[in-house]
Scaffold this motif. Structure first.
Motif, PDB file in Angstrom:
ATOM      1  N   PRO A  89      41.588  47.684  44.220  1.00 44.82           N
ATOM      2  CA  PRO A  89      41.711  48.565  42.808  1.00 44.82           C
ATOM      3  C   PRO A  89      40.607  48.544  41.914  1.00 44.82           C
ATOM      4  O   PRO A  89      39.693  47.388  41.905  1.00 44.82           O
ATOM      5  N   ALA A 226      48.365  43.041  35.151  1.00 46.64           N
ATOM      6  CA  ALA A 226      48.374  43.954  35.873  1.00 46.64           C
ATOM      7  C   ALA A 226      47.474  44.000  37.062  1.00 46.64           C
ATOM      8  O   ALA A 226      47.904  44.392  38.170  1.00 46.64           O
ATOM      9  N   ILE A 227      46.027  43.440  36.652  1.00 44.43           N
ATOM     10  CA  ILE A 227      45.265  43.571  37.548  1.00 44.43           C
ATOM     11  C   ILE A 227      45.435  42.525  38.910  1.00 44.43           C
ATOM     12  O   ILE A 227      45.333  42.818  39.992  1.00 44.43           O
ATOM     13  N   GLN A 229      48.404  41.685  39.803  1.00 41.20           N
ATOM     14  CA  GLN A 229      49.680  42.273  40.777  1.00 41.20           C
ATOM     15  C   GLN A 229      48.860  43.410  41.527  1.00 41.20           C
ATOM     16  O   GLN A 229      49.194  43.441  42.713  1.00 41.20           O
ATOM     17  N   GLN A 230      48.230  44.025  41.170  1.00 36.95           N
ATOM     18  CA  GLN A 230      47.394  45.032  41.965  1.00 36.95           C
ATOM     19  C   GLN A 230      46.815  44.280  42.933  1.00 36.95           C
ATOM     20  O   GLN A 230      46.775  44.716  44.250  1.00 36.95           O
ATOM     21  N   LEU A 231      45.953  43.400  42.739  1.00 36.88           N
ATOM     22  CA  LEU A 231      45.296  42.854  43.834  1.00 36.88           C
ATOM     23  C   LEU A 231      46.460  41.886  44.853  1.00 36.88           C
ATOM     24  O   LEU A 231      46.091  42.015  46.176  1.00 36.88           O
ATOM     25  N   ASP A 233      49.278  43.056  45.472  1.00 42.56           N
ATOM     26  CA  ASP A 233      50.007  43.995  46.511  1.00 42.56           C
ATOM     27  C   ASP A 233      48.981  44.320  47.543  1.00 42.56           C
ATOM     28  O   ASP A 233      49.451  44.497  48.819  1.00 42.56           O
ATOM     29  N   ASP A 234      47.636  44.678  47.157  1.00 48.18           N
ATOM     30  CA  ASP A 234      46.776  45.026  48.213  1.00 48.18           C
ATOM     31  C   ASP A 234      46.646  43.856  49.204  1.00 48.18           C
ATOM     32  O   ASP A 234      46.752  44.309  50.450  1.00 48.18           O
TER      33      ASP A 234
END
Length: 389
Positions: A89, A226-227, A229-231, A233-234
């Motif tokens: 991200p 949020a950062i 969570q993005q990591l 998920d990836d």
């Protein structure tokens, strides 16, 4: 009647000090509770203040934008973990995998089992690694038998760039020494005591471990949760069969804050109980003091002393006794707080509120518990008091 009627305040204080000295050991036993309560309160405030300072320093040391994703590897029979950190991200500034192992090490005549970590050059950006001597790992070291040594490890082994370190059956060249870092409770390793090498080189060791974590640094302008969570998920999309969990500095610091708060409440309870017991003890001593000095009170009243003069005399004695106990409690509390902070390895931070809080609470309790005996002394009738044996 003049406001200057009666003895001066200096005379009253000297008289109160003399009376307190004559009370004997039972008075100081009563004051012991006040001293313990004051000490607990002072220690509470200073330990809490030191803990808050330590937490702020740790938050800065952890890095406010650091994210740790832990990977639960299934076992030795499972396929190795493969990760691609090329397309992350945009809020992720840098990310690096981390694999940890233990290897039998030898440098000259020194032998020891060491913690060994493998990663990529991006780890230096993620953790802001600094080099004390030599150079850092770069992408050109991929696959090469090159290592960096932690500061404490290099000092203990007297190692320097250019030395050759044997790990299991391979010889590695020491190309650099890391600068002192200090412990970071978020990391699975202590960098000061670790051998750091390229991830590809770690695979040569007999006990080589798989990637067990991914460290990332987020954009300071973004929301860290949020950062993270993005990591997560990836990475979960790349490793659907494995269990992943994310840790943030705020979570660790929140846990530390709750433990500190529990400690503060425990100390507060101790302080309250000790202060109350000390206050009750002072009241008992003052009641006995009034009972033993009834004839003296009668003489004072017969010679023109007012009821408020008698009440003020006994209140002042209670305050003097509590003040002496509070002063001892201040010294004891500061010493206890300093000792606790020293044992935990924090830096002592003095809380200026502890002095007025400790002394003020002690004097307030002395006034509260000494008021009833003082009023009882003031209500005595001169004739009745003089008739007492």
């Amino acid at each position: 009647m003049s406001e200057d009627y009666g003895p001066s305040w200096s005379q009253r204080l000297q008289e109160a000090l003399g009376s307190v000295r004559q009370l004997g050991g039972r008075a100081w036993m009563a004051a012991f509770g006040i001293a313990v309560g004051c000490a607990a309160l002072v220690a509470l405030l200073n330990i809490g203040h030191s803990a808050a300072q330590h937490t702020r320093q740790m938050f800065q040391r952890l890095g406010s934008s650091l994210v740790l994703v832990s990977i639960d590897t299934p076992g030795v029979a499972a396929p190795p973990v493969r990760l691609s950190l090329a397309a992350l991200p945009p809020a992720i500034v840098a990310a690096a995998p981390l694999a940890v192992s233990v290897a039998a090490a030898r440098l000259g005549e020194v032998r020891e089992a060491l913690m060994v970590a493998g990663s990529t050059p991006a780890l230096a950006q993620v953790l802001d690694l600094q080099i004390h001597s030599g150079r850092a790992l770069s992408r050109h070291d991929d696959g090469a038998l090159h290592v960096l040594l932690g500061a404490a490890l290099a000092e203990r082994w007297q190692a320097k760039p250019g030395d050759r370190l044997q790990l299991d059956n391979y010889l590695f060249d020491v190309i650099g020494i890391l600068a002192q870092r200090g412990a970071n409770p978020m990391l699975p390793i202590d960098l000061d005591q670790t051998v750091l090498m390229p991830l590809s080189a770690l695979g040569r060791l007999a006990s080589a471990g798989e990637v067990s974590a991914v460290l990332a640094r987020g954009d300071d302008r973004g929301e860290l949760a949020a950062i993270a969570q993005q990591l997560l998920d990836d990475l979960q999309a790349q490793l659907p069969a494995l269990a992943l969990s994310v840790q943030l500095p705020a979570q660790l610091l929140a846990s530390m804050a709750s433990q500190t708060q529990l400690l503060r409440w425990s100390l507060a309870g101790t302080a309250a109980i000790a202060l109350l017991l000390g206050g009750v003890g002072i009241m008992n001593v003052m009641v006995m003091n009034v009972s033993q000095r009834r004839r003296e009170i009668g003489v004072r009243l017969a010679l023109g002393a007012r009821g408020r003069d008698i009440a003020g005399l006994f209140l002042l004695e209670a305050v003097v006794l509590a003040a002496a106990a509070a002063f001892a409690g201040l010294l004891l509390g500061l010493a206890a707080a300093w000792g606790f902070v020293w044992l935990t390895g924090w830096g002592f931070a003095f809380d200026v509120r502890s002095l007025p809080a400790g002394v003020g609470s002690s004097l307030a309790l002395a006034l509260f518990f000494g008021l009833q005996p003082a009023l009882a002394a003031a209500r005595l009738q001169p004739v009745q008091a003089l008739r007492d044996d």
